[in-house]
Structures are given as structure tokens and as C-alpha cells.
Write a protein that holds these residues in place. Structure first.
Motif, PDB file in Angstrom:
ATOM      1  N   GLY A 117     -29.567  24.807  15.816  1.00  0.00           N
ATOM      2  CA  GLY A 117     -29.676  23.974  14.620  1.00  0.00           C
ATOM      3  C   GLY A 117     -29.262  24.672  13.347  1.00  0.00           C
ATOM      4  O   GLY A 117     -29.634  24.237  12.250  1.00  0.00           O
ATOM      5  N   CYS A 118     -28.460  25.733  13.438  1.00  0.00           N
ATOM      6  CA  CYS A 118     -28.091  26.509  12.251  1.00  0.00           C
ATOM      7  C   CYS A 118     -27.302  25.666  11.254  1.00  0.00           C
ATOM      8  O   CYS A 118     -26.613  24.713  11.619  1.00  0.00           O
ATOM      9  N   THR A 119     -27.411  26.052   9.986  1.00  0.00           N
ATOM     10  CA  THR A 119     -26.716  25.356   8.892  1.00  0.00           C
ATOM     11  C   THR A 119     -26.018  26.351   7.963  1.00  0.00           C
ATOM     12  O   THR A 119     -25.685  26.011   6.832  1.00  0.00           O
TER      13      THR A 119
ATOM     14  N   LYS B 270     -18.912  27.684  14.202  1.00  0.00           N
ATOM     15  CA  LYS B 270     -19.917  27.043  13.352  1.00  0.00           C
ATOM     16  C   LYS B 270     -20.825  28.098  12.727  1.00  0.00           C
ATOM     17  O   LYS B 270     -21.004  29.197  13.235  1.00  0.00           O
ATOM     18  N   CYS B 271     -21.374  27.720  11.579  1.00  0.00           N
ATOM     19  CA  CYS B 271     -22.358  28.523  10.847  1.00  0.00           C
ATOM     20  C   CYS B 271     -21.844  29.902  10.475  1.00  0.00           C
ATOM     21  O   CYS B 271     -22.467  30.927  10.783  1.00  0.00           O
TER      22      CYS B 271
ATOM     23  N   PRO C 198     -20.305  24.129  23.769  1.00  0.00           N
ATOM     24  CA  PRO C 198     -21.704  23.949  24.170  1.00  0.00           C
ATOM     25  C   PRO C 198     -22.292  25.189  24.830  1.00  0.00           C
ATOM     26  O   PRO C 198     -21.663  25.808  25.689  1.00  0.00           O
ATOM     27  N   GLY C 199     -23.488  25.555  24.420  1.00  0.00           N
ATOM     28  CA  GLY C 199     -24.175  26.712  24.971  1.00  0.00           C
ATOM     29  C   GLY C 199     -23.824  28.033  24.340  1.00  0.00           C
ATOM     30  O   GLY C 199     -24.440  29.050  24.638  1.00  0.00           O
ATOM     31  N   SER C 200     -22.848  28.044  23.439  1.00  0.00           N
ATOM     32  CA  SER C 200     -22.352  29.318  22.920  1.00  0.00           C
ATOM     33  C   SER C 200     -23.300  29.999  21.949  1.00  0.00           C
ATOM     34  O   SER C 200     -23.128  31.186  21.656  1.00  0.00           O
ATOM     35  N   GLU C 201     -24.294  29.277  21.419  1.00  0.00           N
ATOM     36  CA  GLU C 201     -25.247  29.957  20.547  1.00  0.00           C
ATOM     37  C   GLU C 201     -26.005  31.038  21.316  1.00  0.00           C
ATOM     38  O   GLU C 201     -26.512  32.000  20.725  1.00  0.00           O
TER      39      GLU C 201
ATOM     40  N   PRO D 150     -22.475  18.797  23.010  1.00  0.00           N
ATOM     41  CA  PRO D 150     -21.475  19.362  22.097  1.00  0.00           C
ATOM     42  C   PRO D 150     -21.887  19.160  20.654  1.00  0.00           C
ATOM     43  O   PRO D 150     -22.552  18.178  20.309  1.00  0.00           O
ATOM     44  N   LEU D 151     -21.501  20.097  19.813  1.00  0.00           N
ATOM     45  CA  LEU D 151     -21.879  20.063  18.409  1.00  0.00           C
ATOM     46  C   LEU D 151     -20.734  19.544  17.567  1.00  0.00           C
ATOM     47  O   LEU D 151     -19.561  19.786  17.858  1.00  0.00           O
TER      48      LEU D 151
END
Length: 526
Positions: free
Chosen positions: A237-239, A270-271, A295-298, A20-21
Motif C-alpha cells: 500500500g505504499c504511496t 512504483k513508490c 504482482p508480488g514484487s513488493e 496487479p497494481l
């Protein structure tokens, strides 16, 4: 069932799931409740929106999937209908891939799409197409600008005197250089740049990292406001985040907001970044993309969100609660189920394919007829996924009648070089892993003698863990291909850095061979 040895199975398969992020919340501010997000579920990066008459029109990045640049319409900014694409058959001949960041606008009775694409044998360029109606057909006018480092993310705007300009990013980060945002006048036909170009601003603030991009401009309270994205756009790893700058005149000087970034991640998304500001009934929104934080959604891709903002007493935009309006402001939209029986006479608008390798496909009599392809991993048709956990099924007719050397079935698709597929052919059912263009048979079993319609099922969890099964009785019972208790198949390698997974059908073999399918479903799982 006959399989490869269990040792080979353990060597070939791996269980992998992302952790998880974390999240960072935006400071709360007074704003109306947000709409349920995502409003554009699935892989819709860099969304753009404009109002034409009483209807809102949107488009988004299609990258290396065809058809190029989806066209959607809505009356309320939240409920969208896919009605076509800018280039429905073939992309412009001057470009080959990376169809990014289309910006839709209306001016002088015409609709314009300013877009990014990779020039054949060259670099990234900004091109333009126009139409008499927003739904098309569109006429391409070719590239407008292609700097040595690349030119991307165009936005058309009129300056304070009414002169049309094009604003875009010089892609310096591709070679480790800064990323200036340029403005240059456009001719009346919007087919060429004229006059001198002027730099508006570039990445200078620490939070912006190695780039600023995706500029969208609006006028409010005597200022031009530039909403822009900065830092790393894509992947786990997006920001990415969103900032804003303003100026009294288009060519500046430009002032960046001291409290940037104005739109950041929260517990749900996120991002967030690269969108278009739009007003409706006196309320302001940014239609932009973000990854779901689950989790995994990217691997679902960058989905389209509608985030509302207000204007502070100092004249700066204020977003409440981060991307999508913050957790708890509205219920998340459930993943829409997909059920395609291939009725009618044309392929559904939601189907996609590798843009450089379009398949030969026909629909008729309640069936999809997909001609095989001997190269580039086969002929592929895919559908965007909507959640990290999903089930997909397809029914392959007459698997035993496929010509020798032909295989067809159901696949999770990253791109032509990367796929996981359950394929039938030559009397066998095979689980095939294609990675970096190299294929490996992970498991195989004999097809039942005289097998009729063959049901194929793919189940994904956290977008990376895959299980496969087949049915010979219309889906009443399913036989797992991987023995119970074995690790799931890993698909963590599948999608490129800027795209989400597609799931769909695949046919490999001579171009004279045709695979027939009579149904496809895709269902998100809670």
C-alpha cells in the motif's frame, strides 16, 4: 509418501496472490534515454552514492540483516560490484537493529558513513563511522543525535561558506507528529554537532502525507536543491514519491517546487524515493529505490534504480516518464542467477543473516558447514531474491547423520520469527511454517532409508505461493512434498513491512550440531 491428512493440508495451506497494481505516469519531458533498471537488483532501500577519484561508491539500508550496510563500487553508475560492508562482522555495540539509510561521502581525504540505527534501550539515532579508504575498515564514532521522537536519514553538506553541516529528519510521524528537517553544524572531525540547529522545512503539502524524509542535497545554478521523499514508504500500500525544494543559502528560506512530486510511479516501478543526486559527464541522475510494479514484487524489496533528470529553464529538475526513466526507454535487466558451490575458504559476500543472531558458519572443501542454533528459529543464512517468481535449491549432505533433535534444510526467510522451511532430521522430512515465533509442521514424510545427499527445492510464484520438492538422485527427478492439485503454501505473511524475502539455508538444534551443504542455486523465472 506418508503425509498428514488431506483435510489438515487444506486447513494449513492457502493460495494467495496480490492483484496487479495501478500506475500513474509522469508527464513526458525531453531527456536522454535511461539505463536498464534496476541497477541494484534485490532489496537495496535508501541507496546512497558518491564519487571518490574515478570510482562511484554506493551503500544502502540493511535493516535487520547483517552484514550491516553493503559497499558497492562502479565506474559508470549502472554496473555495480559488491565488495564488502561497512560493519562486516558485528554492528556497533551501541545499536541493536534498524540499520537504515547510510549516506556515504568523501571529505578531507576520509570516507564517512552517516547512518541510522536503533539505540539499545532507546530510540532511533544518527551515528557516523569513518575510514581512510572507501572500502574500509571503518571506525564507528557512535551516535550524533537522538531526539525523543527519533532521528533518521542524515545527509552531510557544506554550506555556502564552507561550514560542514548535518541535515536529518526528526521522526515525528512515529508518534503522529510533523517531521521537521533539521540542519546543524558539524565539528571538523565530523564526530559531534555544534552550534544551533535550524529547521529547513517540514511536511506541509497534501501530497506529502504524514512525512518528508530522505533528504539529499546538491548545488546547481546558485541554489541548494533538496531532493526528498514523502508519504508512505513501504509495502503493497505504499504511496511514496519524490519532491524537491531549493534555497539560495543552506539555512533558507526554502521553497518547495509548485509541481511536486517530480518523480512518481509508472507502469514498471512504483513508490520511488529516498535517493542521492549525482552527476556524471554532465548528466544528472537520482539513485533511489522503488518497487517493481509486477504482482508480488513488493516482497522482493525496494530495488535500486537510476533515474535521469534534466534542469528546466526555471532551474527545477525534470524526470522523464517516472521512476527508471519510464517504460520502454531501456530493456529491464534480467534477474541475475546465483550459483554458489561454496568454493574457496570464505562465505560469499552476498550472504546475509539476522543481524542480532549471526550464525557460526565455515566454508571449505566445496562445502558450507553451518552450526545449528536452538533458538530464534535456528541459524539462518539468506540471499536476497531478484524477482517475484524464482526457484531455489540446496543440497544437504548426510541428512541421516544429523544428531538427534537437529533439522536442516532450505527456507524462505522473513525474519527470525517468520519462515517457511523444508527441513530434514530425525529420519523425517518436514515442511515447517514459522509465524510470529510459533512453529507448525504442515507436512512430513519419512526419509528414504540410507539417504545420501538430499536435494531440496523451493519454487515461489508472485512471492507468496510456494511449492516444495526433494530429490535423492542429484536432481534428476523431484518428488513434490505437496500432493498435485493441492493449494500452494502461502508465504504472504513472511516479510516485515520494510524488508524483502531472503531465501537460503537453515539449521535448527543444539549448537554442537553441524549441517553440511555442498551447493545452492537461486534462479529468477520469467
Amino acid at each position: 509418501m506418508t503425509t498428514t491428512t488431506f483435510c489438515r493440508l487444506l486447513a494449513a495451506l492457502a493460495l494467495l496472490g496480490p492483484a496487479p497494481l495501478g500506475a500513474r505516469a509522469q508527464a513526458p519531458a525531453a531527456a536522454p534515454a535511461a539505463a536498464a533498471n534496476p541497477v541494484l537488483p534485490g532489496d537495496f532501500p535508501d541507496p546512497s552514492v558518491t564519487k571518490i577519484g574515478s570510482t562511484y561508491w554506493a551503500t544502502a539500508t540493511s535493516s535487520n540483516w547483517g552484514p550491516v550496510f553493503p559497499l558497492l563500487k562502479s565506474t559508470n553508475l549502472t554496473d555495480w560490484t559488491l565488495v564488502g560492508s561497512v560493519f562486516p562482522d558485528r554492528p556497533p555495540t551501541w545499536a541493536d537493529h534498524y540499520f537504515w539509510a547510510p549516506e556515504i561521502s568523501q571529505d578531507g581525504g576520509k570516507t564517512y558513513i552517516f547512518y541510522t540505527a536503533h539505540r539499545r534501550g532507546g530510540n532511533l539515532c544518527v551515528g557516523v563511522a569513518s575510514a581512510d579508504r572507501p572500502e574500509g575498515p571503518y571506525r564507528d564514532h557512535g551516535p550524533l543525535v537522538g531526539q525523543p521522537d527519533g532521528s533518521i536519514d542524515a545527509f552531510p553538506v557544506r554550506d555556502e561558506k564552507g561550514q560542514p553541516y548535518l541535515v536529518w529528519k526528526e521522526d515525528g510521524n512515529s508518534i503522529g507528529q510533523p517531521t521537521p528537517i533539521w540542519a546543524q553544524p558539524l565539528n571538523a572531525a565530523r564526530t559531534a554537532l555544534t552550534g544551533p540547529r535550524t529547521e529547513l522545512f517540514r511536511n506541509t503539502a497534501p501530497w506529502e502525507g504524514n512525512l518528508v524524509e530522505g533528504v539529499s542535497l546538491v548545488r546547481h545554478g546558485g541554489y541548494f536543491y533538496a531532493f526528498y521523499a514523502a508519504n508512505g514508504c513501504c509495502g503493497g500500500g505504499c504511496t511514496y514519491a519524490t519532491g524537491v525544494a531549493r534555497a539560495r543559502t543552506l539555512l533558507g528560506p526554502w521553497e518547495k517546487y509548485a509541481r511536486n512530486p517530480v518523480l512518481t510511479q509508472n507502469a514498471a516501478w512504483k513508490c520511488p524515493g529516498h535517493g542521492t543526486a549525482v552527476e556524471r559527464n554532465g548528466r544528472w541522475y537520482l539513485l533511489h529505490h522503488a518497487y517493481a510494479a509486477a504482482p508480488g514484487s513488493e516482497m522482493v524489496g525496494r530495488q535500486g534504480l537510476l533515474s535521469e533528470f534534466t534542469w528546466s529553464t526555471g532551474g527545477w529538475p525534470v524526470f522523464a516518464g517516472g521512476a527508471g526513466g519510464g517504460p520502454g526507454t531501456a530493456p529491464a535487466r534480467p534477474a541475475p542467477p546465483v550459483r554458489d558451490g561454496f568454493d574457496g575458504t570464505a562465505l560469499g559476500l552476498a550472504w546475509q543473516w539476522p543481524v542480532e543472531y549471526p550464525p557460526a558458519a565455515a566454508v571449505g572443501g566445496g562445502q558450507l558447514h553451518l552450526s545449528a542454533r536452538p533458538d530464534h528459529g535456528g541459524a539462518a543464512l539468506g540471499h536476497t531474491i531478484y524477482a517475484a517468481d524464482y526457484d531455489a535449491t540446496a543440497t544437504l549432505l548426510h541428512p541421516a547423520a544429523l544428531p538427534a533433535g537437529t533439522a536442516a534444510g532450505l527456507a524462505a526467510l522473513g525474519d527470525p520469527d517468520n519462515a517457511l522451511a523444508l527441513l530434514a532430521g530425525d529420519g523425517r522430512l518436514r515442511l515447517v511454517r514459522r509465524a510470529k515465533g510459533q512453529e507448525e509442521v504442515l507436512l512430513e514424510t519419512a526419509l528414504p532409508a540410507g539417504a545420501g545427499p538430499l536435494g531440496l527445492r523451493l519454487q515461489a510464484r508472485r512471492s507468496t505461493r510456494f511449492a516444495f520438492a526433494y530429490s535423492t538422485d542429484g536432481g534428476a527427478t523431484w518428488r513434490p512434498l505437496v500432493p498435485p492439485g493441492s493449494p500452494d503454501v502461502s508465504g504472504a505473511y513472511l516479510p516485515p513491512w520494510d524488508r524483502g524475502i531472503r531465501v537460503g539455508v537453515l539449521a535448527q538444534g543444539p549448537a554442537t550440531a553441524v549441517a553440511d551443504f555442498d551447493g545452492f542455486t537461486l534462479t529468477g523465472q520469467p
